[in-house]
Design a protein around this motif. Structure first.
Motif, short mmCIF file in Angstrom:
data_model
loop_
_atom_site.label_atom_id
_atom_site.label_comp_id
_atom_site.label_asym_id
_atom_site.label_seq_id
_atom_site.Cartn_x
_atom_site.Cartn_y
_atom_site.Cartn_z
N ASP A 5 0.85 -1.19 0.00
CA ASP A 5 0.00 0.00 0.00
C ASP A 5 0.89 1.24 0.00
O ASP A 5 1.97 1.25 0.58
CB ASP A 5 -0.88 0.01 1.26
CG ASP A 5 -1.96 1.08 1.18
OD1 ASP A 5 -3.08 0.74 0.76
OD2 ASP A 5 -1.68 2.24 1.53
N ALA A 6 0.38 2.28 -0.64
CA ALA A 6 1.14 3.53 -0.72
C ALA A 6 1.52 4.06 0.66
O ALA A 6 2.55 4.72 0.83
CB ALA A 6 0.33 4.59 -1.47
N ALA A 7 0.71 3.74 1.67
CA ALA A 7 0.99 4.22 3.03
C ALA A 7 2.36 3.73 3.53
O ALA A 7 2.98 4.36 4.38
CB ALA A 7 -0.10 3.77 3.99
N TYR A 8 2.81 2.58 2.98
CA TYR A 8 4.04 1.98 3.47
C TYR A 8 5.23 2.20 2.52
O TYR A 8 6.29 1.60 2.69
CB TYR A 8 3.82 0.49 3.76
CG TYR A 8 2.58 0.27 4.60
CD1 TYR A 8 2.49 0.88 5.85
CD2 TYR A 8 1.52 -0.49 4.15
CE1 TYR A 8 1.34 0.74 6.63
CE2 TYR A 8 0.37 -0.65 4.92
CZ TYR A 8 0.29 -0.02 6.16
OH TYR A 8 -0.84 -0.16 6.92
N ALA A 9 5.03 3.05 1.53
CA ALA A 9 6.04 3.22 0.49
C ALA A 9 7.38 3.71 1.03
O ALA A 9 8.43 3.32 0.55
CB ALA A 9 5.52 4.18 -0.58
N HIS A 10 7.36 4.57 2.03
CA HIS A 10 8.61 5.18 2.49
C HIS A 10 9.03 4.71 3.87
O HIS A 10 9.88 5.31 4.51
CB HIS A 10 8.50 6.70 2.42
CG HIS A 10 8.12 7.18 1.05
ND1 HIS A 10 8.98 7.08 -0.01
CD2 HIS A 10 6.97 7.70 0.58
CE1 HIS A 10 8.38 7.55 -1.09
NE2 HIS A 10 7.15 7.92 -0.76
N GLU A 65 5.90 5.74 11.84
CA GLU A 65 4.56 5.85 12.43
C GLU A 65 3.60 4.87 11.76
O GLU A 65 2.81 4.20 12.44
CB GLU A 65 4.03 7.29 12.30
CG GLU A 65 4.84 8.34 13.06
CD GLU A 65 6.10 8.80 12.33
OE1 GLU A 65 6.39 8.25 11.24
OE2 GLU A 65 6.79 9.70 12.83
N ASN A 66 3.69 4.77 10.41
CA ASN A 66 2.78 3.87 9.68
C ASN A 66 3.18 2.41 9.91
O ASN A 66 2.33 1.56 10.16
CB ASN A 66 2.83 4.17 8.19
CG ASN A 66 2.32 5.57 7.87
OD1 ASN A 66 1.79 6.24 8.74
ND2 ASN A 66 2.50 6.01 6.64
#
Ligand SMILES: Cc1cc2nc3c(=O)[nH]c(=O)nc-3n(C[C@H](O)[C@H](O)[C@H](O)COP(=O)(O)OP(=O)(O)OC[C@H]3O[C@@H](n4cnc5c(N)ncnc54)[C@H](O)[C@@H]3O)c2cc1C
Ligand SMILES: Nc1ncnc2c1ncn2[C@@H]1O[C@H](COP(=O)(O)O)[C@@H](O)[C@H]1O
Lengths: 308, 249
Positions: free
Chosen positions: A62-67, A71-72
């Protein structure tokens, strides 16, 4: 009892630390699931599935975990934590960033950078820049552990474990990604290379690091550096070997123009064979070197390159 | 903007730690102690923010035995405005420290907390991240650059592959890496002035935090010793030894 390992990667390729961390996790004695989180990571999930001892691969793509924002990632791991007695990640800058956040949210005291698994709750870890090895027992019911990968072996292959996709998109409101400056290098990664050649303040400037290139080419070596060389701007920060940089344990480590401060030794003294080139016969690096050459590096580096 | 800087008293970085003969711990009797080097960098960054007009107040805090007031006085001499000593004789873990610091964050409401990335004794590298979790703040760890804007802070982080920049909403937590700045030395007049700056002492067990150990130290041992090597005459002999004796090339 079940272990969750969080795979480490650089958004495209698994880090060698992942395999070694799975090796450590298997030593705990329970089934091992591996979480691969990031964006566009399916290829890596397949690689993880083939690592010996892996029961299940969980993929959060998921894009939320791209970097890999701490925190994510921490919230994602937390959402899975109830199924696991042990949560394990590599002590890379990624693991070091999100794991203590996971530990605090679980109200668990993290055991950092273990180098040995004594049993499922007892571990060895270096303290005081590796000048002492502590054996510690975690009293928490859940264990949160980071692993010093250089102390463990790569895992063998197995027939592929099942891969499960988990739909998760935990985007936090506290932090966001701005940019990344990736150091480009054709050479093997420092933490994976069989041979490492490192330069210190004795190299005098960044251009002189080119003297190490030919040797590194011939030996298939990675190039590292001391803190002094990084601080002086000779080379980028990700080349620093030591207590607070990268920990390496190659077959051969060649220290050039490095005095051998305890903080540097902490990052390389578990190398199999150590060579030191230094013009000062009293440099402390010679106390850990298997082969010492007392000489001016500017004389002997070209000689060494042609002798190989 | 108020900046809180947690600092730790540790063995001086030049001193090689020795293991006690009964293997119970490291021997710190009569060993030179100092401020953890990463905390010096944290104090320096806070003072620079104050000098730049970004920060209005710098508060240094330490958790430890009475003697750690020495490091608080150093922080005050370097430019911190006030100091808080959370006194305890117990050897606390990073989780305990983070929980105690969370209480101080509640009390002081700093916009920014700057910690070191790692203590050079425990080599834990945990407290800042834990404090960020416990106070529900964003974290910028291993910072080599900190840019405060209105309401946000941009942090450039030293990561394994290079440098990553993240933006955090204030209030936030930052931990320092080596390249963030070069700490200054305290001047004699400032050392004298620091003696008159406020230093508040709070008993650790008055803060309502469970300080029971979660990690038991079973034993402490010397690392495996390397056996002394040899000095080679020249490059030719070095290459010969690496090929035929060590067999690594
Ligand atoms: C909190 C903290 C963390 C640290 N973390 C790390 C870390 O992770 N990694 C790390 O490396 N350091 C670290 N350090 C720094 C460490 O203490 C030393 O300062 C550093 O390792 C010194 O680097 P150096 O050996 O390159 O430089 P120096 O100590 O200056 O040594 C240079 C050497 O080069 C030799 N030399 C000079 N010219 C020549 C020549 N022409 N030919 C041959 N030899 C020559 C000299 O004899 C000398 O021995 C840390 C320090 C602190 C306080
Ligand atoms: N006892 C303590 N008192 C105050 N700050 C601390 C203490 N222990 C750790 N810290 C802070 O947390 C940072 C990282 O420490 P650690 O997580 O122990 O490696 C240190 O550089 C300090 O800023």
């Amino acid at each position: 009892m079940k272990t969750l390992v969080i795979a480490d990667h650089d958004n495209g390729q698994l880090k060698p630390e992942t395999s070694k961390t799975i090796n450590a996790a298997v030593k705990l004695g329970f089934a091992v699931d591996v979480l691969v989180q990031g964006a566009d990571i399916s290829g890596m999930a397949n690689d993880v599935a083939l690592m010996d001892g892996v029961s299940n691969v969980l993929v959060a793509d998921d894009a939320a975990y791209a970097h890999q924002l701490a925190e994510n990632t921490a919230d994602l791991v937390l959402s899975l934590a109830s199924d696991y007695s042990h949560i394990v990640a590599s002590a890379t800058t990624t693991g070091k960033n999100f794991m203590p956040r996971v530990a605090a949210l679980l109200d668990v005291a993290q055991v950092s950078e273990i180098i040995d698994v004594v049993d499922a709750e007892t571990f060895k870890r270096p303290i005081y820049a590796g000048n002492a090895i502590a054996t510690v027992k975690s009293l928490d019911t859940k264990k949160v552990i980071t692993v010093r990968a250089s102390s463990f072996d790569l895992q063998n292959e197995q027939t592929a474990a099942p891969i499960t996709t988990i739909s998760s998109s935990l985007e936090n409101a506290l932090s966001s990604f701005v940019s990344v400056e990736q150091t480009e290098s054709e050479r093997p990664e420092l933490t994976a290379a069989e041979v490492v050649i490192s330069g210190g303040r004795g190299m005098q400037n960044g251009e002189n690091f080119a003297l190490l290139n030919g040797i590194a080419d011939k030996l298939g070596a990675a190039i590292g550096a001391s803190r002094a060389a990084v601080d002086a701007g000779f080379v980028p920060n990700d080349m620093q070997v030591g207590q607070t940089g990268k920990i390496v344990a190659p077959n051969l480590y060649i220290a050039v123009g490095i005095s051998g401060a305890i903080q540097h030794l902490a990052g390389m003294k578990d190398s199999k064979v150590i060579v030191a080139i230094n013009k000062d016969p009293d440099a402390p690096i010679f106390q850990v070197a298997d082969y010492g050459l007392v000489a001016d590096l500017f004389d002997v580096l070209p000689e060494l390159e042609s002798a190989l | 903007m108020k900046v809180l800087v947690p600092i730790k008293r540790v063995i001086d970085y030049n001193v090689k730690a020795r293991v006690k003969s009964d293997n119970s711990d490291v021997d710190l009797t009569n060993v030179k102690m100092a401020m953890n080097p990463f905390c010096e960098i944290a104090i320096e960054e806070a003072i620079r923010l104050k000098e730049a007009g970004t920060a209005t107040e710098v508060v240094a805090v330490t958790i430890g035995a009475k003697a750690s007031q020495e490091q608080l006085r150093t922080a005050l001499a370097l430019g911190a405005d006030k100091a808080i000593h959370i006194e305890t004789e117990e050897k606390l873990e990073s989780l305990h420290v983070a929980k105690l610091l969370a209480k101080i964050v509640e009390q002081e409401s700093p916009e920014l907390v700057i910690l070191g990335k790692q203590s050079i004794d425990s080599d834990n590298n945990q407290t800042g991240q834990m404090l960020a979790a416990l106070t529900n703040r964003g974290q910028g760890t291993f910072a080599s650059k900190v840019d405060v804007d209105s309401g946000t802070v941009k942090v450039t982080r030293e990561v394994d592959g290079g440098l990553q920049t993240v933006e955090l909403k204030l209030p936030a937590i930052v931990t320092t890496d080596l390249r963030l700045n070069e700490p200054r030395y305290a001047s004699l007049p400032n050392i004298m002035k620091a003696k008159r700056k406020p230093l508040e002492v709070i008993a650790a067990d008055s803060l309502g935090v469970d300080l029971a150990p979660r990690i038991q130290l079973v034993s402490v041992n010397e690392p495996a010793k390397r056996t002394g090597g040899i000095v080679v005459e020249d490059v030719a002999q070095l290459v010969e030894k690496l090929k035929t004796e060590a067999k690594v090339i």
